[in-house]
Design a protein around this motif. Sequence first.
Motif, PDB file in Angstrom:
ATOM      1  N   LYS A 129       5.055   5.418  -9.419  1.00 29.86           N
ATOM      2  CA  LYS A 129       5.966   4.699  -9.748  1.00 29.86           C
ATOM      3  C   LYS A 129       6.304   3.962  -8.765  1.00 29.86           C
ATOM      4  O   LYS A 129       6.403   3.706  -7.557  1.00 29.86           O
ATOM      5  N   PHE A 130       6.112   2.055  -9.071  1.00 32.27           N
ATOM      6  CA  PHE A 130       7.014   0.910  -8.488  1.00 32.27           C
ATOM      7  C   PHE A 130       7.731  -0.002  -8.310  1.00 32.27           C
ATOM      8  O   PHE A 130       8.453   0.321  -9.899  1.00 32.27           O
ATOM      9  N   ALA A 131       7.978   0.019  -7.273  1.00 32.82           N
ATOM     10  CA  ALA A 131       9.495  -1.260  -7.979  1.00 32.82           C
ATOM     11  C   ALA A 131       9.109  -2.210  -9.350  1.00 32.82           C
ATOM     12  O   ALA A 131       9.819  -2.393 -10.297  1.00 32.82           O
ATOM     13  N   PHE A 132       8.048  -2.725  -8.792  1.00 28.34           N
ATOM     14  CA  PHE A 132       7.892  -4.522 -10.276  1.00 28.34           C
ATOM     15  C   PHE A 132       6.339  -3.741 -10.465  1.00 28.34           C
ATOM     16  O   PHE A 132       6.222  -4.733 -11.727  1.00 28.34           O
ATOM     17  N   ILE A 133       5.387  -3.358  -9.687  1.00 28.67           N
ATOM     18  CA  ILE A 133       4.048  -3.384 -10.448  1.00 28.67           C
ATOM     19  C   ILE A 133       4.167  -2.825 -11.658  1.00 28.67           C
ATOM     20  O   ILE A 133       4.416  -1.635 -12.041  1.00 28.67           O
TER      21      ILE A 133
ATOM     22  N   GLY B 252      11.670  -1.269   9.220  1.00 30.01           N
ATOM     23  CA  GLY B 252      12.119  -1.536   7.680  1.00 30.01           C
ATOM     24  C   GLY B 252      12.833  -0.568   7.194  1.00 30.01           C
ATOM     25  O   GLY B 252      12.721   0.781   7.489  1.00 30.01           O
ATOM     26  N   GLU B 253      13.032  -0.134   5.788  1.00 33.57           N
ATOM     27  CA  GLU B 253      13.540   0.703   4.834  1.00 33.57           C
ATOM     28  C   GLU B 253      11.738   1.429   4.123  1.00 33.57           C
ATOM     29  O   GLU B 253      12.388   2.438   3.847  1.00 33.57           O
ATOM     30  N   PHE B 254      11.126   0.386   4.037  1.00 25.94           N
ATOM     31  CA  PHE B 254       9.807   0.982   3.835  1.00 25.94           C
ATOM     32  C   PHE B 254       9.136   0.081   3.821  1.00 25.94           C
ATOM     33  O   PHE B 254       9.095  -0.881   4.804  1.00 25.94           O
ATOM     34  N   GLY B 255       7.488   0.043   3.096  1.00 25.65           N
ATOM     35  CA  GLY B 255       6.537  -0.221   3.783  1.00 25.65           C
ATOM     36  C   GLY B 255       6.227  -1.927   2.115  1.00 25.65           C
ATOM     37  O   GLY B 255       7.225  -1.698   1.259  1.00 25.65           O
ATOM     38  N   ARG B 256       4.845  -1.936   2.377  1.00 26.34           N
ATOM     39  CA  ARG B 256       4.532  -2.801   1.844  1.00 26.34           C
ATOM     40  C   ARG B 256       3.353  -2.426   0.936  1.00 26.34           C
ATOM     41  O   ARG B 256       2.515  -2.313   1.955  1.00 26.34           O
ATOM     42  N   THR B 257       2.710  -2.789  -0.706  1.00 27.24           N
ATOM     43  CA  THR B 257       1.920  -2.409  -1.084  1.00 27.24           C
ATOM     44  C   THR B 257       1.084  -2.784  -0.943  1.00 27.24           C
ATOM     45  O   THR B 257       0.193  -3.892  -0.356  1.00 27.24           O
ATOM     46  N   PRO B 258      -0.736  -2.352  -0.638  1.00 31.59           N
ATOM     47  CA  PRO B 258      -2.452  -2.805  -0.402  1.00 31.59           C
ATOM     48  C   PRO B 258      -2.239  -3.522  -1.325  1.00 31.59           C
ATOM     49  O   PRO B 258      -3.145  -5.273  -1.091  1.00 31.59           O
ATOM     50  N   MET B 259      -2.191  -4.094  -2.455  1.00 31.36           N
ATOM     51  CA  MET B 259      -1.932  -4.873  -3.844  1.00 31.36           C
ATOM     52  C   MET B 259      -1.319  -5.816  -4.023  1.00 31.36           C
ATOM     53  O   MET B 259      -0.068  -5.665  -3.706  1.00 31.36           O
ATOM     54  N   ALA B 260      -1.517  -6.887  -4.641  1.00 34.31           N
ATOM     55  CA  ALA B 260      -0.822  -7.590  -5.031  1.00 34.31           C
ATOM     56  C   ALA B 260       0.385  -7.614  -5.723  1.00 34.31           C
ATOM     57  O   ALA B 260       0.062  -6.790  -7.081  1.00 34.31           O
ATOM     58  N   GLU B 261       1.149  -8.147  -6.231  1.00 33.30           N
ATOM     59  CA  GLU B 261       2.810  -7.777  -6.767  1.00 33.30           C
ATOM     60  C   GLU B 261       2.463  -8.326  -8.251  1.00 33.30           C
ATOM     61  O   GLU B 261       1.893  -9.858  -7.703  1.00 33.30           O
ATOM     62  N   ASN B 262       2.315  -7.646  -9.449  1.00 30.56           N
ATOM     63  CA  ASN B 262       2.323  -8.585 -10.672  1.00 30.56           C
ATOM     64  C   ASN B 262       3.229  -8.029 -11.082  1.00 30.56           C
ATOM     65  O   ASN B 262       3.030  -7.204 -12.395  1.00 30.56           O
ATOM     66  N   ARG B 263       4.806  -8.787 -11.218  1.00 30.10           N
ATOM     67  CA  ARG B 263       5.691  -8.686 -12.019  1.00 30.10           C
ATOM     68  C   ARG B 263       5.744  -8.773 -13.412  1.00 30.10           C
ATOM     69  O   ARG B 263       4.836  -9.235 -13.648  1.00 30.10           O
ATOM     70  N   GLU B 264       5.865  -7.580 -13.749  1.00 30.29           N
ATOM     71  CA  GLU B 264       5.395  -7.141 -14.968  1.00 30.29           C
ATOM     72  C   GLU B 264       4.082  -7.416 -15.581  1.00 30.29           C
ATOM     73  O   GLU B 264       3.990  -7.535 -17.387  1.00 30.29           O
ATOM     74  N   GLY B 265       3.147  -6.596 -15.015  1.00 31.47           N
ATOM     75  CA  GLY B 265       1.841  -7.458 -15.772  1.00 31.47           C
ATOM     76  C   GLY B 265       1.951  -8.186 -15.601  1.00 31.47           C
ATOM     77  O   GLY B 265       0.374  -9.027 -15.136  1.00 31.47           O
ATOM     78  N   LYS B 266       2.110  -9.368 -14.137  1.00 28.04           N
ATOM     79  CA  LYS B 266       2.247 -10.903 -14.613  1.00 28.04           C
ATOM     80  C   LYS B 266       1.582 -11.340 -13.014  1.00 28.04           C
ATOM     81  O   LYS B 266       2.385 -11.008 -12.022  1.00 28.04           O
TER      82      LYS B 266
ATOM     83  N   LYS C 187       1.672 -15.010  -2.964  1.00 31.50           N
ATOM     84  CA  LYS C 187       1.298 -13.944  -2.730  1.00 31.50           C
ATOM     85  C   LYS C 187       2.483 -12.931  -2.433  1.00 31.50           C
ATOM     86  O   LYS C 187       3.219 -13.526  -0.985  1.00 31.50           O
ATOM     87  N   GLY C 188       2.932 -11.783  -2.772  1.00 35.76           N
ATOM     88  CA  GLY C 188       2.973 -11.175  -2.235  1.00 35.76           C
ATOM     89  C   GLY C 188       3.072  -9.636  -2.009  1.00 35.76           C
ATOM     90  O   GLY C 188       2.141  -9.310  -3.321  1.00 35.76           O
ATOM     91  N   ARG C 189       3.696  -8.022  -2.116  1.00 32.89           N
ATOM     92  CA  ARG C 189       3.204  -7.053  -1.874  1.00 32.89           C
ATOM     93  C   ARG C 189       4.959  -6.345  -2.011  1.00 32.89           C
ATOM     94  O   ARG C 189       5.299  -7.122  -2.192  1.00 32.89           O
ATOM     95  N   ASP C 190       3.976  -5.280  -2.981  1.00 28.59           N
ATOM     96  CA  ASP C 190       5.708  -4.349  -4.058  1.00 28.59           C
ATOM     97  C   ASP C 190       6.484  -3.191  -2.670  1.00 28.59           C
ATOM     98  O   ASP C 190       5.553  -3.432  -1.774  1.00 28.59           O
ATOM     99  N   HIS C 191       7.027  -3.494  -2.914  1.00 28.51           N
ATOM    100  CA  HIS C 191       7.535  -1.999  -1.926  1.00 28.51           C
ATOM    101  C   HIS C 191       6.695  -0.908  -2.374  1.00 28.51           C
ATOM    102  O   HIS C 191       6.037  -0.899  -3.017  1.00 28.51           O
ATOM    103  N   HIS C 192       6.640   0.044  -1.834  1.00 29.04           N
ATOM    104  CA  HIS C 192       5.601   1.180  -0.655  1.00 29.04           C
ATOM    105  C   HIS C 192       6.816   1.976   0.324  1.00 29.04           C
ATOM    106  O   HIS C 192       6.505   1.763   1.296  1.00 29.04           O
ATOM    107  N   ALA C 193       6.187   3.235  -0.849  1.00 32.19           N
ATOM    108  CA  ALA C 193       7.652   4.217  -0.273  1.00 32.19           C
ATOM    109  C   ALA C 193       5.977   5.764   1.042  1.00 32.19           C
ATOM    110  O   ALA C 193       7.225   5.863   2.234  1.00 32.19           O
TER     111      ALA C 193
END
Length: 499
Positions: free
Chosen positions: A115-119, A397-411, A416-422
């Motif tokens: 599960k991801f916050a936005f990916i 910080g409180e968590f890290g960032r994903t190795p994948m690029a964030e694609n908010r709601e599939g788009k 360039k950004g990364r989603d939350h990563h626990a």
Amino acid sequence: MSHNNERIFREAVQKKLLNHTRRNFLKESFMGLGGLAMGSMLSSCGSSPEKVAQNFFDPANPLAARAPHFAPKAKSVIYLHMAGAPSQLELFDFKPELQKMDGQDCPPSFLEGKKFAFIRGVPKMLGPQAIFNRYGESGNYVSNYLPHFQSVVDEVSFLKAVTTDQFNHAPAQLLMQTGSARLGRPSMGSWVTYGLGTENSDLPAYVVLTSGGSNPDAGKSIWGSGFLPSVYQGVQCRSVGDPILFLDNPENVSSDLRKASIDAINKVNQTEFEEYGDPETLSRISQYEMAFRMQTSVPEVMNINDEPAYIHEMYGTKPGEGAFANNALLARKLVEKGVRFVQLFDWGWDTHGTSEGGSIDVGLVNKCRQTDKAVTALLLDLKQRGLLEETLVVWGGEFGRTPMAENREGKPNAFKGRDHHAEAFTMWMAGGGIKKGASYGETDEIGYGALSGKVSPFDIQATILNQLGFDHEKLTYDFQGRPFRLTDVEGHVIKDIVA
């Protein structure tokens, strides 16, 4: 006696008379019977006089200096929390294999059951945007985003495989700072001041400084005292304007009049304590008296204008601004004056790629520019003053960032950004009995998960308490019939980074 003091005493007399009415007697008796019944039930749940005696709280002098369980390596803590979660993949965790995968579809194995916050759907892999090199005798990797920090890499111990079970900001911040993802638990700084008290009764034992234009997502609860007595909560100070709101006397009120008013209020509080025996009343007396002393001590220690020019250049400070650099210098001044726990929260590290300011190739670079010089200066300044050996500095910080690029709601996002990563991120500690130039833990070839040296927020909390001389399993406070602790039922000291 002034008119205000006469009014206070009249109110106290009226309240005392009210306490002797038949209605009040029945109300208090009812509550007393209920309390006896509840106490009986709670005692059967494991609470005992022996456990209650372990509590450090002395209501008559709640901030008195106390000895920890064993000889400490550190006397104070400066915790630098980068609220929003910095990308470890652009700062410390160098992954050349990730660069080779840049732009490719994310392998299904990294998405199944996660599960991801936005990916959503299948995101693209995103290679590191920074340039990495090894620095110092330790040869630890640091990116070009942190050019100043490269010079002090041999002072710190990296934790490369920190994990958490929270991937939203507020609960993750709460877990890191209070040991619980839910509201209501005491913050780490509150536990420390509960256990150690203070060596300077003219200043708060636990000071909070914020920057970045906003408070952390979890709000002020992450420096609250929870179920601990309120005297242990963090005191938020400001580097612009009055250091503490309402610290100055009102217009036309002199220090002598303020002191007389506090004496009158505390006389009422003392009568209240003698009537009911509530220990919080004694704490309230202590807080009123400390607040009066703080009117002189706080403005002095919170003033950076008198620091020499080379210190301002070293930190990059600009007096009169609410900047991280100013707060870093204030942190040094505060621990120098005996403050036990100084918490710096810097907001704005959330780099999803939905805006230029929230991107890993522009926004993250700007945040690093705002903090890199000051963090480096803090370590060097503490060291040159002989304070680093007894001051534990923590960054993360409180968590890290994903190795994948964030694609908010599939788009794909606009930047360039990364989603939350626990499952993997980097933190570091320095000073206070921590090994120099060490690196503990390792992530896989793309920085997705921990391969070795996996640690949790509870392990970090246990290690901080250990450096202060506490067995984290024995620093407890009885609440609701059982002894609570910061690390709940978890946590192990990270011995590999302890000198």
